[in-house]
Design an enzyme around this catalytic site. Sequence first.
Site, short mmCIF file in Angstrom:
data_model
loop_
_atom_site.label_atom_id
_atom_site.label_comp_id
_atom_site.label_asym_id
_atom_site.label_seq_id
_atom_site.Cartn_x
_atom_site.Cartn_y
_atom_site.Cartn_z
N LYS A 131 0.83 -1.22 0.00
CA LYS A 131 0.00 0.00 0.00
C LYS A 131 0.85 1.26 0.00
O LYS A 131 2.03 1.24 0.34
CB LYS A 131 -0.98 -0.02 1.17
CG LYS A 131 -2.12 -1.01 0.88
CD LYS A 131 -3.26 -0.92 1.84
CE LYS A 131 -4.34 -1.93 1.41
NZ LYS A 131 -5.37 -2.12 2.41
N ARG A 135 -3.45 -10.08 5.13
CA ARG A 135 -3.82 -10.16 3.70
C ARG A 135 -2.67 -9.61 2.87
O ARG A 135 -2.26 -8.47 3.07
CB ARG A 135 -5.11 -9.36 3.49
CG ARG A 135 -5.67 -9.42 2.09
CD ARG A 135 -6.95 -8.58 2.00
NE ARG A 135 -7.56 -8.69 0.69
CZ ARG A 135 -7.24 -7.93 -0.34
NH1 ARG A 135 -6.30 -7.00 -0.21
NH2 ARG A 135 -7.83 -8.09 -1.50
#
Length: 279
Positions: A222, A257
Amino acid sequence: MTLLDCAGKPVDLHRPRVMGILNITPDSFSDGGVFISRDAALERARAMVAEGADILDVGGESTRPGARAVSAQEELDRVIPVIQTIAAELGVPVSVDTNKATVMREAVAAGAGMINDVMALQDAGALAAAAALDVPVCLMHMQGLPRTMQQNPRYQDVVAEVMAFLQARVEACLASGIPRSRLLLDPGFGFGKTLRHNLLLLRHLERFNELRLPLLVGISRKSMIGAVLGDAPVDQRLSGGLACAVMAVERGAAIIRTHDVKATADALCMAHAVMKCEV
Ligand code: 9MG
């Protein structure tokens, strides 16, 4: 609660688990807009399982900042054939990453054993659909919607506000007949949060344990990692992602995740060995 029953495929949460990401979206693969075939998805899924994935999360709609919404039919066309194939061929549970009630129902009928909803079952019919399906549900926090969520995220106290939101969603689930034993929570890194909000959430992640439900965390690749590492491009974010994954499990996260299954599985194995070693 340490055992998740994902439609007959159990996931024991006594040690941190890895959820591998399988995005069936045009912008997730550098293929000029051509979706990956069922065979290619199966090959990728097999590779992630061989690398140590405990769950595979299949998504057909991008939730990246600025991503456009897709219709339910488009999402079904992308994910259902893949879910059918990998749920039948592989021993690990398949999670469906969706916020749409129709997709939840069809995906579970196709073999999915978990629902991962970045909208925390707030969309029309989603609560009722999830209540009728006997699978775990991950409720994630997001401020705004993917198309605009990064424009001006604001909080007085990000940790308290995200916790209050998740607690309210847990109550909505309980009132709709979804038992606590089927719920997981996720603070939603990068979803309507500035870099500082994301860092504060990770630093104080252990506070979410007060909600007494398993935590799922997704930080892999991210932009918060890119920002801290000096504008690192997506393919240079692995070390930062592993550092965040280890910090998250140390603070109580049950599932990470990730796109980078092998490296994450190794990092979590090491972290777990240290955490469980007693004098
Ligand atoms: C679909 N998706 C993208 N990022 C995610 C995250 O951080 N958590 C969960 N649960 N789902 C995510």
